[in-house]
Design a protein around this motif. Structure first.
Motif, PDB file in Angstrom:
ATOM      1  N   LEU A  64      11.090  -4.921  -2.023  1.00 52.42           N
ATOM      2  CA  LEU A  64      11.418  -5.210  -0.632  1.00 52.42           C
ATOM      3  C   LEU A  64      10.138  -5.435   0.167  1.00 52.42           C
ATOM      4  O   LEU A  64       9.074  -4.901  -0.190  1.00 52.42           O
ATOM      5  CB  LEU A  64      12.202  -4.045  -0.024  1.00 52.42           C
ATOM      6  CG  LEU A  64      13.570  -3.760  -0.651  1.00 52.42           C
ATOM      7  CD1 LEU A  64      14.102  -2.423  -0.153  1.00 52.42           C
ATOM      8  CD2 LEU A  64      14.553  -4.861  -0.337  1.00 52.42           C
ATOM      9  N   PRO A  65      10.193  -6.219   1.250  1.00 49.35           N
ATOM     10  CA  PRO A  65       8.991  -6.432   2.067  1.00 49.35           C
ATOM     11  C   PRO A  65       8.533  -5.130   2.723  1.00 49.35           C
ATOM     12  O   PRO A  65       9.298  -4.164   2.830  1.00 49.35           O
ATOM     13  CB  PRO A  65       9.431  -7.460   3.104  1.00 49.35           C
ATOM     14  CG  PRO A  65      10.920  -7.349   3.148  1.00 49.35           C
ATOM     15  CD  PRO A  65      11.353  -6.954   1.775  1.00 49.35           C
ATOM     16  N   VAL A  66       7.286  -5.130   3.153  1.00 48.53           N
ATOM     17  CA  VAL A  66       6.701  -3.945   3.769  1.00 48.53           C
ATOM     18  C   VAL A  66       6.504  -4.179   5.260  1.00 48.53           C
ATOM     19  O   VAL A  66       6.530  -5.313   5.743  1.00 48.53           O
ATOM     20  CB  VAL A  66       5.351  -3.573   3.113  1.00 48.53           C
ATOM     21  CG1 VAL A  66       5.541  -3.258   1.647  1.00 48.53           C
ATOM     22  CG2 VAL A  66       4.345  -4.695   3.304  1.00 48.53           C
ATOM     23  N   GLN A  67       6.292  -3.085   5.969  1.00 48.19           N
ATOM     24  CA  GLN A  67       5.877  -3.132   7.381  1.00 48.19           C
ATOM     25  C   GLN A  67       5.238  -1.787   7.672  1.00 48.19           C
ATOM     26  O   GLN A  67       5.898  -0.751   7.613  1.00 48.19           O
ATOM     27  CB  GLN A  67       7.058  -3.400   8.316  1.00 48.19           C
ATOM     28  CG  GLN A  67       6.649  -3.471   9.782  1.00 48.19           C
ATOM     29  CD  GLN A  67       7.802  -3.850  10.701  1.00 48.19           C
ATOM     30  OE1 GLN A  67       8.580  -4.749  10.409  1.00 48.19           O
ATOM     31  NE2 GLN A  67       7.918  -3.153  11.825  1.00 48.19           N
ATOM     32  N   TYR A  68       3.956  -1.806   8.025  1.00 49.53           N
ATOM     33  CA  TYR A  68       3.195  -0.561   8.109  1.00 49.53           C
ATOM     34  C   TYR A  68       3.235   0.105   9.476  1.00 49.53           C
ATOM     35  O   TYR A  68       2.696   1.196   9.639  1.00 49.53           O
ATOM     36  CB  TYR A  68       1.745  -0.817   7.694  1.00 49.53           C
ATOM     37  CG  TYR A  68       1.614  -1.196   6.241  1.00 49.53           C
ATOM     38  CD1 TYR A  68       1.728  -0.238   5.244  1.00 49.53           C
ATOM     39  CD2 TYR A  68       1.400  -2.515   5.866  1.00 49.53           C
ATOM     40  CE1 TYR A  68       1.627  -0.579   3.902  1.00 49.53           C
ATOM     41  CE2 TYR A  68       1.293  -2.872   4.534  1.00 49.53           C
ATOM     42  CZ  TYR A  68       1.412  -1.901   3.552  1.00 49.53           C
ATOM     43  OH  TYR A  68       1.316  -2.246   2.221  1.00 49.53           O
TER      44      TYR A  68
END
Length: 262
Positions: A64-68
């Motif tokens: 899945l894509p990330v978002q920090y």
């Protein structure tokens, strides 16, 4: 001579009364029809985002894509047109599958969500305008680690639109990692703010409200207010502090463990 027929005052009042009664009956019906149309359009938006998510994971080894973090001005080119994706929002990873952020800006905002939230900062601005929020507990995970992807929420709604791509639930630090803010009871006036703005009756926190959700497997559905629990986001209760089955009147700051961290 034949006298002209005219309406009497009583007849006019009766006609006006009938028209007023018809308007009073039709206005709620029309209002519900408009809201139903907006909710359907919103669900369509979320379905398209869910489909983009599936395409992304299929092309990225099942991850899945990330978002920090919570990304301000998340759709501005200066934010996502860089070689380092550590500052991107989750939406930036899906641009390729949505034919560009400028063309897909309407997909990122529910037409039922309010443009002006309860605070004066973070107001929506084109093209950064969304009320959809990603689940930190699932970000960056391989789908194979999420044993029940059709039951774990990836995206939920805020009642208001922002120029910020929020993570809700959000990473709250700790070792092992903790997560909080899967729900937000915003006081007696606003009521439950997350995933509770479609079909709300009476006060803004009406019990008949609900929200549209996208799940890790890409499907989307409507859930009524009060039906969500931490387990729906892959959260596990911390003994003596929280419970996996807490209801959405739990405090925003209550921490939970993530089920996919080990």
């Amino acid at each position: 001579m034949r006298s002209k027929r005219a309406f009497t005052l009583v007849e006019l009042l009766v006609v006006i009364g009938i028209i007023a009664a018809l308007i009073a009956m039709l206005l709620p019906v029309l209002s519900r029809a408009r809201e139903a149309a907006k909710a359907t359009r919103c669900l369509s938006n979320i379905r398209q985002l869910g489909a983009a998510l599936v395409m992304y994971t299929n092309e990225n080894k099942g991850y899945l894509p990330v978002q920090y973090g919570d990304v301000s001005d998340f759709a501005q080119p200066t934010v996502y047109d860089t070689s380092n994706p550590s500052g991107w929002s989750c939406f930036a990873f899906l641009i390729h599958y949505l034919e560009g952020i400028n063309n897909t800006a309407p997909l990122l905002a529910c037409p039922s969500a309010g443009e002006y939230p309860w605070t004066s900062w973070g107001l929506p601005s084109p093209p950064s305008d969304t009320n959809y929020m990603v689940n930190s507990a699932a970000l960056g995970r391989p789908v194979t680690r999420i044993r029940n992807p059709s039951e774990i929420i990836w995206l939920q709604e805020d009642r208001f639109r922002w120029n910020i791509a929020w993570r809700r639930p959000a990473y709250a630090g700790g070792n092992p990692p903790q997560y909080a803010a899967w729900c937000f009871d915003n006081g007696s006036f606003w009521g439950q703010e997350y995933s509770n703005h479609h079909y709300v009756s009476g006060a803004l926190g009406g019990k008949y409200g609900g929200g549209n959700l996208a799940f890790v497997d890409g499907h989307a559905e409507f859930r009524p207010n009060g039906s969500l629990h931490p387990r729906d986001f892959g959260l596990v209760g911390i003994p003596g502090i929280s419970n996996t089955n807490d209801t959405n009147n739990a405090g925003q700051g209550v921490p939970y463990y993530g089920a996919f961290d080990n």
